[in-house]
Design a protein around this motif. Structure first.
Motif, mmCIF file in Angstrom:
data_model
loop_
_atom_site.group_PDB
_atom_site.id
_atom_site.type_symbol
_atom_site.label_atom_id
_atom_site.label_comp_id
_atom_site.label_asym_id
_atom_site.label_seq_id
_atom_site.Cartn_x
_atom_site.Cartn_y
_atom_site.Cartn_z
ATOM 1 N N VAL B 30 0.838 -1.187 0.000
ATOM 2 C CA VAL B 30 0.000 0.000 0.000
ATOM 3 C C VAL B 30 0.879 1.246 0.000
ATOM 4 O O VAL B 30 1.816 1.355 0.787
ATOM 5 C CB VAL B 30 -0.905 0.004 1.258
ATOM 6 N N ALA B 32 0.572 5.216 0.585
ATOM 7 C CA ALA B 32 -0.301 6.315 1.026
ATOM 8 C C ALA B 32 0.432 7.621 0.755
ATOM 9 O O ALA B 32 0.572 8.035 -0.397
ATOM 10 C CB ALA B 32 -0.675 6.132 2.482
ATOM 11 N N GLY B 33 0.984 8.267 1.783
ATOM 12 C CA GLY B 33 1.726 9.510 1.569
ATOM 13 C C GLY B 33 3.110 9.274 0.988
ATOM 14 O O GLY B 33 3.733 10.191 0.453
ATOM 15 N N GLY B 34 3.603 8.048 1.156
ATOM 16 C CA GLY B 34 4.925 7.697 0.619
ATOM 17 C C GLY B 34 6.101 8.256 1.405
ATOM 18 O O GLY B 34 7.249 8.056 1.019
ATOM 19 N N GLN B 35 5.835 8.933 2.519
ATOM 20 C CA GLN B 35 6.924 9.634 3.207
ATOM 21 C C GLN B 35 7.822 8.678 4.003
ATOM 22 O O GLN B 35 8.930 9.045 4.397
ATOM 23 C CB GLN B 35 6.383 10.756 4.104
ATOM 24 N N SER B 36 7.362 7.462 4.232
ATOM 25 C CA SER B 36 8.252 6.423 4.765
ATOM 26 C C SER B 36 8.563 5.392 3.689
ATOM 27 O O SER B 36 9.700 4.963 3.535
ATOM 28 C CB SER B 36 7.621 5.722 5.975
ATOM 29 N N LEU B 37 7.536 5.007 2.929
ATOM 30 C CA LEU B 37 7.725 3.937 1.939
ATOM 31 C C LEU B 37 8.679 4.349 0.814
ATOM 32 O O LEU B 37 9.583 3.590 0.453
ATOM 33 C CB LEU B 37 6.360 3.502 1.375
ATOM 34 N N THR B 111 0.511 10.650 5.995
ATOM 35 C CA THR B 111 -0.842 10.454 6.504
ATOM 36 C C THR B 111 -0.814 9.754 7.861
ATOM 37 O O THR B 111 0.104 8.983 8.156
ATOM 38 C CB THR B 111 -1.664 9.577 5.540
ATOM 39 N N GLU B 124 5.250 9.428 16.868
ATOM 40 C CA GLU B 124 4.352 10.053 17.835
ATOM 41 C C GLU B 124 2.931 9.498 17.778
ATOM 42 O O GLU B 124 2.316 9.239 18.825
ATOM 43 C CB GLU B 124 4.294 11.573 17.585
ATOM 44 N N LEU B 167 -5.742 -0.296 6.444
ATOM 45 C CA LEU B 167 -6.233 0.504 7.576
ATOM 46 C C LEU B 167 -7.106 1.610 6.984
ATOM 47 O O LEU B 167 -6.642 2.372 6.128
ATOM 48 C CB LEU B 167 -5.032 1.101 8.323
HETATM 49 C C1 LIG Z 1 12.985 13.128 7.087
HETATM 50 C C2 LIG Z 1 11.775 12.471 7.715
HETATM 51 C C3 LIG Z 1 11.524 12.665 9.063
HETATM 52 C C4 LIG Z 1 10.433 12.045 9.660
HETATM 53 N N1 LIG Z 1 10.207 12.263 10.985
HETATM 54 C C5 LIG Z 1 9.155 11.682 11.581
HETATM 55 C C6 LIG Z 1 8.888 11.874 12.968
HETATM 56 O O1 LIG Z 1 9.596 12.615 13.663
HETATM 57 N N2 LIG Z 1 7.828 11.226 13.507
HETATM 58 C C7 LIG Z 1 7.006 10.419 12.754
HETATM 59 O O2 LIG Z 1 6.063 9.861 13.288
HETATM 60 N N3 LIG Z 1 7.216 10.226 11.451
HETATM 61 C C8 LIG Z 1 8.271 10.832 10.851
HETATM 62 N N4 LIG Z 1 8.461 10.616 9.513
HETATM 63 C C9 LIG Z 1 7.570 9.664 8.786
HETATM 64 C C10 LIG Z 1 6.280 10.335 8.324
HETATM 65 O O3 LIG Z 1 5.490 10.704 9.430
HETATM 66 C C11 LIG Z 1 5.458 9.406 7.408
HETATM 67 O O4 LIG Z 1 4.520 10.225 6.807
HETATM 68 C C12 LIG Z 1 4.711 8.283 8.034
HETATM 69 O O5 LIG Z 1 5.538 7.485 8.811
HETATM 70 C C13 LIG Z 1 4.116 7.345 6.972
HETATM 71 O O6 LIG Z 1 2.970 7.884 6.409
HETATM 72 P P1 LIG Z 1 2.730 7.868 4.855
HETATM 73 O O7 LIG Z 1 1.326 8.235 4.645
HETATM 74 O O8 LIG Z 1 3.748 8.684 4.211
HETATM 75 O O9 LIG Z 1 2.875 6.304 4.541
HETATM 76 P P2 LIG Z 1 3.659 5.519 3.394
HETATM 77 O O10 LIG Z 1 5.087 5.921 3.375
HETATM 78 O O11 LIG Z 1 2.902 5.592 2.131
HETATM 79 O O12 LIG Z 1 3.522 4.039 3.974
HETATM 80 C C14 LIG Z 1 4.248 3.599 5.116
HETATM 81 C C15 LIG Z 1 3.938 2.127 5.385
HETATM 82 O O13 LIG Z 1 2.603 1.949 5.823
HETATM 83 C C16 LIG Z 1 1.841 1.177 4.906
HETATM 84 N N5 LIG Z 1 0.528 1.838 4.803
HETATM 85 C C17 LIG Z 1 0.325 3.173 4.600
HETATM 86 N N6 LIG Z 1 -0.992 3.454 4.665
HETATM 87 C C18 LIG Z 1 -1.633 2.294 4.910
HETATM 88 C C19 LIG Z 1 -3.004 1.951 5.102
HETATM 89 N N7 LIG Z 1 -3.963 2.877 5.077
HETATM 90 N N8 LIG Z 1 -3.298 0.639 5.332
HETATM 91 C C20 LIG Z 1 -2.312 -0.299 5.367
HETATM 92 N N9 LIG Z 1 -1.008 -0.029 5.219
HETATM 93 C C21 LIG Z 1 -0.669 1.255 4.990
HETATM 94 C C22 LIG Z 1 2.645 1.149 3.626
HETATM 95 O O14 LIG Z 1 2.416 -0.025 2.889
HETATM 96 C C23 LIG Z 1 4.067 1.237 4.135
HETATM 97 O O15 LIG Z 1 4.510 -0.017 4.554
HETATM 98 C C24 LIG Z 1 9.552 11.222 8.882
HETATM 99 C C25 LIG Z 1 9.793 11.033 7.526
HETATM 100 C C26 LIG Z 1 10.901 11.647 6.931
HETATM 101 C C27 LIG Z 1 11.153 11.421 5.474
#
Ligand SMILES: Cc1cc2nc3c(=O)[nH]c(=O)nc-3n(C[C@H](O)[C@H](O)[C@H](O)COP(=O)(O)OP(=O)(O)OC[C@H]3O[C@@H](n4cnc5c(N)ncnc54)[C@H](O)[C@@H]3O)c2cc1C
Ligand code: FES
Ligand code: FES
Lengths: 166, 277
Positions: B30, B32-37, B111, B124, B167
């Motif tokens: 999946v 979503a925002g891609g900020q971890s993936l 997200t 957090e 989720l």
């Molecule tokens: C430089 C940097 C600093 C950061 N600092 C922090 C911080 O201090 N604290 C913090 O909490 N985060 C931090 N992050 C992470 C950020 O908060 C991400 O946005 C978050 O962790 C993942 O959200 P996303 O929507 O980007 O998910 P994605 O990157 O798209 O997905 C992350 C994971 O979750 C899965 N996933 C996503 N959505 C769903 C869903 N709805 N159902 C099932 N699986 C799903 C994906 O398959 C993947 O495995 C940081 C990121 C960066 C790049």
């Protein structure tokens, strides 16, 4: 695997106000697409994991990391880079203030800084220096240091507020 | 480095996303925002994933209220959580948490659902929803399931979401009028993941205390909670040490994290007491 999934994705978007259509590899970053396919080299690809902010561009009105968004995800989006924002003169006052205050040396971080600052100042008002620093905490500058950048941003925020009030 | 993806498809509703995951022969991921993936893909920690992009599924975004709870859609971006008035009124801990998460541009796309599903032990939101006693809603082709936050986080980057499930959102009980909520943490630089962090909720005289970055998953500190309920803050600081299990890494030693946990608990208690005077 089924035909549902593509390793090349067709996208149609606008970049700096111009319509663009392209076929992009599924894993290609937006910033690489902008740089390599469109020749828009203002946004830089540096750390490529979201830490430095050099790749910051504007997508649908918001500052985002060009290295943490796929070009495929920009289908239908409105993308602006420092080149387009320079042409429209929207951030000319900011750019002039950066030059005036020596808020850039090598300039590598500057396009990302400008887009991050543009978003901050779009909120209106004059942010405090602490707020400016916090908003720019994800944009690294390795040569100028931050003092001059914060000065330039503060100057523009004040000038815009005065113009708005006048 | 450059990401490598095995394929990409964008879903327009939950059903379609679930069907895409089912069709991906176990390599579906999946997006979503891609900020971890995407960061993980760029570092080649994750390669060849078949990406199921859910980021445009409208039914998964937004915040709604019922008489006693808030529903927050999985796709609600961090930045929206930070400015949403319903969340500020009824789950202020989450609004406060946003200020600690990453940087503005990352908060624009990341997200809450992604942060919860990613389950970084230093994040957090996972600790926040644990302290708030939230319920997480997941959905698979077999239908929806509700999972209490206590059962959702299982290990480092591991949750109770099964393969093929998504989720969809979380529900949080609305804060009572005399309820106090706070989050505090220590990080080396603004936007970095925490070295240690604390969420504290006081609801009808009872405390809920969760910690992050002090164990492989967010911890509900039940022994310390019992001491807080008795009004014994020093007892809680001591009891806390048995609730947590920090490790040492390049950022901080386990001993330092234990020290921080106690300090942060005292600060959180002081914040809550200061607010109720
Ligand atoms: C430089 C940097 C600093 C950061 N600092 C922090 C911080 O201090 N604290 C913090 O909490 N985060 C931090 N992050 C992470 C950020 O908060 C991400 O946005 C978050 O962790 C993942 O959200 P996303 O929507 O980007 O998910 P994605 O990157 O798209 O997905 C992350 C994971 O979750 C899965 N996933 C996503 N959505 C769903 C869903 N709805 N159902 C099932 N699986 C799903 C994906 O398959 C993947 O495995 C940081 C990121 C960066 C790049
Ligand atoms: S290149 Fe995107 S944040 Fe560094
Ligand atoms: S001016 Fe060189 S990195 Fe900022």
């Amino acid at each position: 695997m089924t035909g549902l999934f593509r390793d090349k994705v067709d996208i149609a978007l606008t970049v700096n106000g111009e319509p663009v259509e392209a076929r992009v590899p599924a894993g290609q970053h937006l910033v690489d697409f902008l740089r390599a396919s469109l020749g828009l080299t203002g946004a830089h690809a540096s750390c490529e994991h979201g830490v430095c902010g050099a790749c910051t561009v504007q997508v649908d009105g918001k500052a985002v990391r060009g290295c943490l968004m796929l070009a495929a995800q920009a289908d239908g989006a409105e993308v602006w880079t420092v080149e387009g924002l320079s042409d429209t003169a929207e951030i000319n006052d900011l750019q002039e203030a950066f030059v005036e205050r020596n808020a850039l040396q090598c300039g590598f971080c500057t396009p990302g800084m400008l887009i991050a600052v543009k978003e901050l100042l779009a909120g209106g008002g004059v942010p405090s220096r602490a707020e400016i620093r916090e908003h720019l905490s994800g944009n690294y500058c390795r040569c100028t240091g931050y003092e001059a950048i914060v000065d330039a941003v503060e100057t523009v925020a004040r000038a815009r507020a005065e113009r708005g009030a006048a | 480095m450059k990401a490598s993806a095995g394929g990409y498809a964008r879903a327009s509703d939950v059903r379609q996303a679930l069907e895409m995951l089912a069709a991906s022969d176990g390599s579906g991921r999946v997006l979503a925002g891609g900020q971890s993936l995407i960061a993980a893909m760029n570092m080649r920690l994750s390669t060849g994933d078949i990406l199921v992009d859910i980021s445009r599924i409208e039914e998964l975004a937004g915040v709604r209220e019922t008489s006693d709870s808030l529903w927050i859609g999985a796709l609600t971006p961090h930045a929206e959580i930070g400015r949403n008035a319903l969340i500020r009124d009824h789950a202020p801990l989450l609004s406060q948490a946003v200020g600690f998460i990453a940087h503005a541009a990352i908060r624009n796309r990341g997200t809450i659902g992604g942060a919860l599903a990613h389950a970084d032990p230093a994040a957090e939101f996972p600790a926040g929803v644990l302290a708030l006693g939230a319920t997480l809603h997941v959905e698979g082709l077999d239908g929806p399931r509700d999972i209490p936050a206590e059962d959702f986080f299982q290990d480092i980057f591991e949750t109770a979401i099964d393969d093929g499930e998504i989720l969809t959102g979380i529900s949080i009980p609305k804060a009572a009028s005399d309820e106090r909520q706070t989050i505090t943490e220590v990080a080396r630089r603004s936007g970095d993941y925490a070295l240690a962090g604390v969420c504290l909720v006081k609801r009808s005289g009872k405390h809920r205390l969760s910690l992050f970055s002090v164990a492989p998953k967010p911890v509900l500190a039940v022994q310390a909670m019992a001491e807080l309920d008795r009004g014994d803050i020093e007892g809680a600081v001591r009891a806390l040490q048995a609730d947590i299990d920090p490790s040492s890494d390049t950022q901080a030693t386990a001993t330092y994290r234990r020290h921080l946990a106690g300090i942060l608990l005292r600060r959180a208690v002081a914040t809550i007491q200061g607010e109720s005077e």
